[in-house]
Design an enzyme around this catalytic site. Structure first.
Site, short mmCIF file in Angstrom:
data_model
loop_
_atom_site.label_atom_id
_atom_site.label_comp_id
_atom_site.label_asym_id
_atom_site.label_seq_id
_atom_site.Cartn_x
_atom_site.Cartn_y
_atom_site.Cartn_z
CD GLU A 34 -14.54 4.35 -4.54
OE1 GLU A 34 -13.77 3.11 -5.24
OE2 GLU A 34 -14.55 4.32 -3.08
CE LYS A 35 -15.97 1.32 1.19
NZ LYS A 35 -15.80 0.01 2.01
CB THR A 41 -6.09 0.29 -2.37
OG1 THR A 41 -6.82 -0.02 -1.64
CG2 THR A 41 -5.06 -0.18 -1.57
CB CYS A 42 -3.70 1.92 -6.91
SG CYS A 42 -2.84 2.23 -7.98
CE LYS A 51 5.31 1.41 -4.57
NZ LYS A 51 4.34 1.21 -4.16
CB VAL A 183 5.42 -6.43 -1.99
CG1 VAL A 183 6.09 -4.77 -2.45
CG2 VAL A 183 5.65 -7.30 -2.38
CB VAL A 237 4.99 -11.13 16.35
CG1 VAL A 237 4.50 -9.99 16.91
CG2 VAL A 237 6.30 -10.14 15.36
CG ASP A 307 -6.41 -5.74 -4.23
OD1 ASP A 307 -6.04 -6.59 -5.48
OD2 ASP A 307 -5.82 -5.05 -3.40
CG HIS A 438 27.22 0.03 -24.06
ND1 HIS A 438 27.24 -1.06 -23.24
CD2 HIS A 438 27.91 0.67 -24.88
CE1 HIS A 438 28.63 -0.48 -22.22
NE2 HIS A 438 29.26 0.28 -23.61
P1 FAD Z 1 -9.07 -0.91 -4.40
O1 FAD Z 1 -7.92 -0.62 -4.70
O2 FAD Z 1 -8.94 -1.62 -3.18
O3 FAD Z 1 -10.44 -0.47 -4.82
C1 FAD Z 1 -11.40 -0.73 -4.55
C2 FAD Z 1 -12.47 0.75 -4.46
O4 FAD Z 1 -13.92 0.00 -4.52
C3 FAD Z 1 -11.97 1.43 -3.23
O5 FAD Z 1 -12.13 3.14 -3.57
C4 FAD Z 1 -13.29 1.34 -1.96
O6 FAD Z 1 -13.52 2.94 -1.73
C5 FAD Z 1 -14.26 0.80 -3.19
N1 FAD Z 1 -15.76 -0.12 -2.70
C6 FAD Z 1 -15.51 -1.09 -1.48
N2 FAD Z 1 -16.51 -2.00 -1.65
C7 FAD Z 1 -17.94 0.11 -2.12
C8 FAD Z 1 -19.26 -0.59 -1.93
N3 FAD Z 1 -19.49 -1.27 -1.07
N4 FAD Z 1 -19.26 0.59 -2.92
C9 FAD Z 1 -18.56 1.01 -3.17
N5 FAD Z 1 -17.20 1.12 -3.45
C10 FAD Z 1 -16.59 0.40 -2.73
N6 FAD Z 1 -0.07 -2.62 -6.47
C11 FAD Z 1 0.91 -2.17 -7.45
O7 FAD Z 1 0.20 -2.65 -8.89
N7 FAD Z 1 2.12 -1.57 -7.28
C12 FAD Z 1 2.06 -1.34 -6.03
O8 FAD Z 1 2.91 -0.53 -5.75
C13 FAD Z 1 1.83 -1.25 -4.95
N8 FAD Z 1 2.26 -0.53 -3.65
C14 FAD Z 1 0.79 -1.06 -2.83
C15 FAD Z 1 1.06 0.17 -1.41
C16 FAD Z 1 0.38 -0.56 -0.30
C17 FAD Z 1 1.10 0.26 1.16
C18 FAD Z 1 -0.37 -1.09 -0.94
C19 FAD Z 1 -1.66 -1.50 0.83
C20 FAD Z 1 -0.84 -1.82 -1.80
C21 FAD Z 1 0.21 -1.62 -2.71
N9 FAD Z 1 -0.36 -2.32 -4.21
C22 FAD Z 1 0.37 -2.19 -5.46
C23 FAD Z 1 -1.11 -2.93 -4.67
C24 FAD Z 1 -2.56 -1.89 -5.12
O9 FAD Z 1 -2.55 -1.35 -3.84
C25 FAD Z 1 -4.04 -3.27 -5.47
O10 FAD Z 1 -3.31 -3.90 -5.61
C26 FAD Z 1 -4.80 -2.28 -6.38
O11 FAD Z 1 -5.51 -1.31 -5.69
C27 FAD Z 1 -6.03 -3.38 -6.55
O12 FAD Z 1 -7.90 -2.53 -7.07
P2 FAD Z 1 -9.02 -2.72 -7.04
O13 FAD Z 1 -9.59 -1.76 -7.76
O14 FAD Z 1 -9.04 -4.13 -7.08
O15 FAD Z 1 -9.29 -2.58 -5.26
#
Ligand code: FAD
Length: 475
Positions: A34-35, A41-42, A51, A183, A237, A307, A438
């Site tokens: 993890e970098k 993101t979550c 939330k 969303v 926009v 993602d 209920h």
């Molecule tokens: P990520 O959570 O993006 O994690 C990827 C990780 O990989 C990051 O920590 C990053 O630093 C790391 N990384 C990237 N490249 C490298 C590399 N080369 N070396 C080492 N590490 C690396 N989803 C929901 O289900 N419910 C919600 O309520 C919801 N709310 C959201 C609200 C907002 C404002 C946003 C922006 C998103 C929301 N989401 C929600 C979406 C959700 O956050 C993402 O779908 C989810 O985090 C994706 O998970 P992931 O593990 O694929 O990637």
């Protein structure tokens, strides 16, 4: 000699860390890289901070609305943004620690730094102390996504920003333009309005939440307008320019807006650009790494989850895919084809699972649509939460339950009953026959399922002709 692992996971978001835990639980020797922060993101820029901020906003909303339950609050109701931010940060720190603890307890080797692929089976980790390398039998790419930015728009983050910055604002703007009514845009609008920010949303498609059942976004738009937000749909926009310390926006139709900040919420881009895909001969499509239902990429031994594969940009989808990828990497045979619920944490809440009427129409599935107003329920009246409805979509051919969509109190929790039935490939009649406690708001799910057969008991009789779905009419 470089350390060798059974499974290496790149990225510790909800996809990556769950995959690492699962692999370790199944007996594999596992590394995770993890970098930035555990939780991705979550936890750091998405689900959880939004939330936490929404929770305080909703409390404010409820206090202002407490007269409806005959409560009087004397004196001024106020909030401390700095303390709200600090509470949110405390939650994030605690959860990050929790993930680290879980990984440590399962003996997952944790590398801090940026992972870059270096030919088949090899990973370099570029960290603060230099570069470390290791090899792995199977590699799971879980690098997630980053917010999309619009080329040509001002880049000063205190003027034009994305959710990454907005969730951690030190100060609230007076006037905020949100570009994108999906969303993320809607959750921010709902929250910011309650904190006293003048909110305008501009959405290119012709309703808010354009990817969900149409009536949900339309209903939310009406709610937002009634609260005093400005909502433009079917509007683009055209340009943003810095003007007198703020931003001037020109919309299609030539209307002009002057705001203090702009939040760009137009989508997310896969973070796959700098991970060395070329070194293993793996090509991405517009950055997304294509996978099959087993999360296998085109290169043997490499999996992609969350993602970064673009299948479903939700945290729980990433986690589910992570578990499936691990099962396959360790020699089992699993596919991720289960329905994935979606939730929007506005107030009122919105939740959905399965097909929308539009999707059913695109697939030429004849459908019946049942709908039940939440306000008809005893519980809704008793607790003063009468707003909203549940819509159930079933196949007219074999009555299979196809989709459930709702807006109203606790929708994000209630949707799970429908998700369970969809997972079990149940008939809509089976959902209607389920016994719901209920009084609950969930009873609207049962009634809506029964309504799709004209059999809802707590509604005057309706004719099927009004229910046979033509998405142009009911979408
Ligand atoms: P990520 O959570 O993006 O994690 C990827 C990780 O990989 C990051 O920590 C990053 O630093 C790391 N990384 C990237 N490249 C490298 C590399 N080369 N070396 C080492 N590490 C690396 N989803 C929901 O289900 N419910 C919600 O309520 C919801 N709310 C959201 C609200 C907002 C404002 C946003 C922006 C998103 C929301 N989401 C929600 C979406 C959700 O956050 C993402 O779908 C989810 O985090 C994706 O998970 P992931 O593990 O694929 O990637």
């Amino acid at each position: 000699m470089a350390e060798h692992y059974d499974i290496a996971v790149l990225g510790a978001g909800p996809g990556g860390y769950v995959a690492a835990l699962k692999a370790a639980q199944m007996g594999a020797k596992v590394a995770i890289v993890e970098k930035h922060h555990f939780g991705g993101t979550c936890l750091n820029y998405g689900c959880i901070p939004s939330k936490a901020l929404l929770a305080s906003a909703e409390m404010l909303y409820k206090i202002h609305d407490c007269k409806s339950l005959e409560i009087t609050v004397d004196g001024k109701v106020s909030f401390d943004w700095d303390k709200i931010q600090k509470r949110k940060n405390k939650v994030l720190t605690k959860l990050r620690g929790g993930i680290k603890g879980l990984l440590t307890a399962r003996k997952v080797k944790q590398y801090a730094g940026k992972a870059v692929l270096d030919g088949v089976g090899k990973v370099n980790v570029i960290g603060e102390k230099g570069t470390e390398s290791f090899t792995a039998e199977k590699i799971i790419l879980a690098v997630g996504s980053t917010p999309a930015r619009i080329p040509g728009w001002p880049t000063k983050p205190d003027l034009v920003c994305t959710s990454d910055e907005a969730l951690h604002w030190k100060e609230l703007p007076k006037k905020l333009l949100i570009v994108g009514g999906g969303v993320i845009g809607c959750e921010f609008a709902c929250m910011m309005h309650e904190y006293g920010v003048e909110v305008t949303i501009v959405e290119l498609m012709d309703s808010l939440l354009p990817e969900m059942e149409r009536s949900l976004g339309e209903t939310l738009g009406d709610v937002f307008r009634k609260r005093g937000m400005k909502i433009y749909t079917g509007v683009k926009v055209e340009s943003l320019t810095e003007d007198k310390g703020g931003i001037k926006a020109v919309l299609s139709g030539d209307e002009k807006l002057e705001v203090h900040k702009v939040l760009v919420a137009t989508g997310r881009r896969p973070a796959t650009g700098e991970i060395g895909l070329e070194t293993i001969g793996l090509e991405a499509e517009r950055g997304f790494i294509k996978v099959n239902d087993k999360m296998e990429t085109a290169v043997k031994g490499y999996y992609c989850i969350g993602d970064a594969n673009g299948r479903c940009l939700l945290a729980h989808a990433a986690s589910a895919q992570g578990e499936v990828a691990v099962e396959n990497a360790l020699g089992h045979d699993k596919a991720q084809t289960r329905p994935i619920p979606g939730a929007v944490y506005t107030f009122p809440e919105i939740a959905s699972v399965g097909l929308t009427t539009k999707q059913a129409k695109e697939r030429n599935i004849p459908i019946a649509v049942g709908e039940f107003p939440i306000g008809y329920l005893g519980k809704a009246m008793a607790v003063g939460e009468e707003f909203g409805f549940v819509r159930v979509i079933r196949s007219l051919e074999d009555d299979t339950l196809l989709g459930v969509h709702m807006i109203g109190h606790n929708a994000t929790e209630i949707i799970e009953s429908a998700a369970a039935m969809l997972t079990l490939k149940a008939k809509a009649s089976e959902l209607g026959e389920m016994i719901f406690a209920h009084p609950t708001i969930s009873e609207a799910v049962k009634e809506a399922a029964e309504d799709s057969f004209e059999k809802a008991l707590h509604m005057p009789p309706r004719k099927i002709t009004t229910l046979v779905a033509d998405s142009n009419k009911v979408g």
